[in-house]
Motif scaffolding. Structure first.
Motif, PDB file in Angstrom:
ATOM      1  N   CYS A   1       0.835  -1.206   0.000  1.00  0.00           N
ATOM      2  CA  CYS A   1       0.000   0.000   0.000  1.00  0.00           C
ATOM      3  C   CYS A   1       0.870   1.257   0.000  1.00  0.00           C
ATOM      4  O   CYS A   1       0.598   2.213  -0.739  1.00  0.00           O
ATOM      5  N   ASP A   2       1.923   1.258   0.815  1.00  0.00           N
ATOM      6  CA  ASP A   2       2.830   2.411   0.863  1.00  0.00           C
ATOM      7  C   ASP A   2       3.510   2.618  -0.489  1.00  0.00           C
ATOM      8  O   ASP A   2       3.681   3.764  -0.947  1.00  0.00           O
ATOM      9  N   ALA A   3       3.901   1.495  -1.119  1.00  0.00           N
ATOM     10  CA  ALA A   3       4.564   1.600  -2.418  1.00  0.00           C
ATOM     11  C   ALA A   3       3.606   2.144  -3.474  1.00  0.00           C
ATOM     12  O   ALA A   3       3.996   2.984  -4.317  1.00  0.00           O
ATOM     13  N   ALA A   4       2.353   1.692  -3.422  1.00  0.00           N
ATOM     14  CA  ALA A   4       1.368   2.173  -4.397  1.00  0.00           C
ATOM     15  C   ALA A   4       1.076   3.657  -4.200  1.00  0.00           C
ATOM     16  O   ALA A   4       0.925   4.417  -5.167  1.00  0.00           O
ATOM     17  N   HIS A   5       1.012   4.072  -2.933  1.00  0.00           N
ATOM     18  CA  HIS A   5       0.768   5.495  -2.661  1.00  0.00           C
ATOM     19  C   HIS A   5       1.961   6.351  -3.098  1.00  0.00           C
ATOM     20  O   HIS A   5       1.788   7.455  -3.658  1.00  0.00           O
ATOM     21  N   LEU A   6       3.168   5.856  -2.849  1.00  0.00           N
ATOM     22  CA  LEU A   6       4.355   6.601  -3.249  1.00  0.00           C
ATOM     23  C   LEU A   6       4.419   6.757  -4.763  1.00  0.00           C
ATOM     24  O   LEU A   6       4.750   7.832  -5.272  1.00  0.00           O
ATOM     25  N   ALA A   7       4.082   5.664  -5.465  1.00  0.00           N
ATOM     26  CA  ALA A   7       4.107   5.721  -6.932  1.00  0.00           C
ATOM     27  C   ALA A   7       3.096   6.732  -7.446  1.00  0.00           C
ATOM     28  O   ALA A   7       3.364   7.480  -8.409  1.00  0.00           O
TER      29      ALA A   7
ATOM     30  N   THR B   1       1.974  15.233 -12.809  1.00  0.00           N
ATOM     31  CA  THR B   1       0.583  15.558 -13.140  1.00  0.00           C
ATOM     32  C   THR B   1       0.453  15.846 -14.631  1.00  0.00           C
ATOM     33  O   THR B   1       1.394  16.401 -15.254  1.00  0.00           O
ATOM     34  N   PRO B   2      -0.654  15.491 -15.207  1.00  0.00           N
ATOM     35  CA  PRO B   2      -1.778  14.763 -14.589  1.00  0.00           C
ATOM     36  C   PRO B   2      -1.407  13.301 -14.311  1.00  0.00           C
ATOM     37  O   PRO B   2      -0.820  12.629 -15.174  1.00  0.00           O
ATOM     38  N   ARG B   3      -1.727  12.854 -13.096  1.00  0.00           N
ATOM     39  CA  ARG B   3      -1.340  11.502 -12.701  1.00  0.00           C
ATOM     40  C   ARG B   3      -2.166  10.463 -13.454  1.00  0.00           C
ATOM     41  O   ARG B   3      -3.380  10.628 -13.619  1.00  0.00           O
ATOM     42  N   PRO B   4      -1.530   9.361 -13.866  1.00  0.00           N
ATOM     43  CA  PRO B   4      -2.258   8.296 -14.562  1.00  0.00           C
ATOM     44  C   PRO B   4      -3.342   7.693 -13.658  1.00  0.00           C
ATOM     45  O   PRO B   4      -3.082   7.401 -12.490  1.00  0.00           O
ATOM     46  N   PRO B   5      -4.558   7.516 -14.154  1.00  0.00           N
ATOM     47  CA  PRO B   5      -5.651   6.979 -13.320  1.00  0.00           C
ATOM     48  C   PRO B   5      -5.373   5.568 -12.831  1.00  0.00           C
ATOM     49  O   PRO B   5      -5.865   5.166 -11.772  1.00  0.00           O
ATOM     50  N   GLU B   6      -4.571   4.814 -13.577  1.00  0.00           N
ATOM     51  CA  GLU B   6      -4.301   3.437 -13.143  1.00  0.00           C
ATOM     52  C   GLU B   6      -3.475   3.406 -11.856  1.00  0.00           C
ATOM     53  O   GLU B   6      -3.570   2.455 -11.070  1.00  0.00           O
ATOM     54  N   LEU B   7      -2.645   4.455 -11.616  1.00  0.00           N
ATOM     55  CA  LEU B   7      -1.879   4.509 -10.374  1.00  0.00           C
ATOM     56  C   LEU B   7      -2.807   4.749  -9.180  1.00  0.00           C
ATOM     57  O   LEU B   7      -2.614   4.159  -8.103  1.00  0.00           O
TER      58      LEU B   7
ATOM     59  N   GLN C   1      -5.953   3.906  -9.093  1.00  0.00           N
ATOM     60  CA  GLN C   1      -6.728   2.674  -8.940  1.00  0.00           C
ATOM     61  C   GLN C   1      -5.912   1.604  -8.211  1.00  0.00           C
ATOM     62  O   GLN C   1      -6.433   0.891  -7.349  1.00  0.00           O
ATOM     63  N   ALA C   2      -4.613   1.517  -8.540  1.00  0.00           N
ATOM     64  CA  ALA C   2      -3.749   0.536  -7.860  1.00  0.00           C
ATOM     65  C   ALA C   2      -3.615   0.877  -6.382  1.00  0.00           C
ATOM     66  O   ALA C   2      -3.616  -0.020  -5.514  1.00  0.00           O
ATOM     67  N   TRP C   3      -3.502   2.156  -6.078  1.00  0.00           N
ATOM     68  CA  TRP C   3      -3.422   2.574  -4.672  1.00  0.00           C
ATOM     69  C   TRP C   3      -4.727   2.234  -3.939  1.00  0.00           C
ATOM     70  O   TRP C   3      -4.703   1.748  -2.811  1.00  0.00           O
ATOM     71  N   HIS C   4      -5.856   2.496  -4.596  1.00  0.00           N
ATOM     72  CA  HIS C   4      -7.156   2.186  -3.984  1.00  0.00           C
ATOM     73  C   HIS C   4      -7.284   0.680  -3.720  1.00  0.00           C
ATOM     74  O   HIS C   4      -7.756   0.264  -2.653  1.00  0.00           O
ATOM     75  N   GLN C   5      -6.866  -0.139  -4.653  1.00  0.00           N
ATOM     76  CA  GLN C   5      -6.925  -1.589  -4.471  1.00  0.00           C
ATOM     77  C   GLN C   5      -6.008  -2.040  -3.339  1.00  0.00           C
ATOM     78  O   GLN C   5      -6.355  -2.931  -2.551  1.00  0.00           O
TER      79      GLN C   5
END
Length: 338
Positions: free
Chosen positions: A177-183, A189-195, A197-201
């Motif tokens: 989770c920390d790695a996904a949030h850091l990524a 910006t604009p940040r990719p939506p898939e990042l 989504q990965a953080w949310h998952q």
């Protein structure tokens, strides 16, 4: 004098016949069957049927007949041994007619123990509902034995291994989770939506992992469980529900209180380096205690912490102390101000 017998029977069936020798049918027109029991012609075979015992006990109150039977024993010897055991228990005053389960007995015993302190009653209620009933509650009290209680503790130890795996899974989920949030946070910006989504998952996976039991049942808790059950079974022995207190025969790892250690400069440095405490119980030096009180002087709990430092009440005494029992002039509880 022992008065009992053994017999053999099986569960083989044959069509049920009426007085004219015709099959008896049910409402749907299908033939009804009856068990052959002791009349089965195959009972002379060693691998067919099972053994039962029948014991004739002295009549109970009001002339009530007492003829206990029990079966499904593999051998006649086993049936005889159990019959003798039942007879011996009855002769020793055990209420062998009682079908009260361990769950019912523990509830009845708990309701009687109004002499316990509130904290102890709360703990006992928790132990009964969360630990004893799931493992032992279905057993008739008179059938309870040492092995049942020992198996309960073995299940607790096995569940600790599951909790250990849950802790490791939660730690891994936290790292991911920390790695996904850091990524996501470091992405331009604009940040990719898939990042996102990965953080949310990853956050969802972490929430699920943390919801699973992770706290071990340690030696101190296991000793409390055994002490509670031992106390309850002492009364069961007095009531002649069991022949002896089986909890006293149970073996659990020896509980040793953790050795308190003082937070010396060297131990503080080591803790900051490794993140590991030298002992589960660490004691502040007077200088460290003063630093804490100075830092917490504006905190709403400061008065309680100051009282605990200088008058040493137990934690439960301090948190449960009403204002009416506190003498602010003498700076102590009224029970101390004599």
């Amino acid at each position: 004098m022992f008065d009992g017998s053994t017999y053999k029977r099986c569960k083989c069936t044959e069509p049920k016949l009426d007085s004219d020798g015709q099959p008896v049918l049910d409402a749907s027109g299908e033939p009804r069957f009856r068990e052959l029991g002791s009349a089965c012609p195959l009972l002379n075979r060693r691998d067919h049927g099972s053994w039962y015992y029948y014991v004739k006990l002295p009549d109970g109150p009001g002339g009530k007949r007492r003829r206990p039977r029990k079966g499904d024993f593999l051998t006649q010897k086993q049936a005889k041994e159990e019959a003798q055991k039942l007879w011996d228990e009855a002769q020793g005053g055990i209420d062998i007619d009682s079908n009260e389960t361990v769950a019912s007995y523990l509830d009845r015993w708990y309701a009687k123990r109004v002499d316990l302190k509130r904290k102890t009653r709360g703990d006992y209620r928790d132990f009964i509902d969360r630990v004893f009933k799931p493992a032992l509650g279905h057993l008739p009290t008179r059938d309870l034995r040492e092995r049942h209680i020992q198996e309960m503790f073995q299940q607790i130890w096995a569940y600790n291994e599951v909790k250990k795996a849950n802790r490791e899974a939660a730690a891994l989920a936290k790292t991911e989770c920390d790695a996904a949030h850091l990524a996501w946070s470091q992405a331009p910006t604009p940040r990719p939506p898939e990042l996102r989504q990965a953080w949310h998952q990853a956050r969802t996976a972490l929430k699920v992992a943390r919801a699973k039991p992770r706290q071990d049942t340690g030696p101190a808790s296991r000793k409390k469980y055994l002490d509670c059950l031992t106390t309850a079974l002492n009364d069961a022995v007095t009531e002649k529900l069991v022949t002896q207190n089986w909890a006293k025969l149970v073996v659990i790892p020896k509980y040793e209180r953790p050795q308190p250690l003082v937070w010396t400069d060297e131990r503080v440095a080591r803790w900051r380096e490794t993140g590991r405490k030298p002992s589960p119980v660490m004691v502040w030096t007077p200088e460290q205690t003063g630093e804490f009180l100075d830092a917490a002087v504006d905190h709403p709990m400061y008065i309680m912490w100051h009282l605990m430092v200088y008058r040493a009440p137990r934690r439960g005494e301090a948190t449960g102390l009403p204002w009416t029992e506190l003498d602010l002039t003498r700076r102590c509880p009224t029970s101390y101000g004599v």
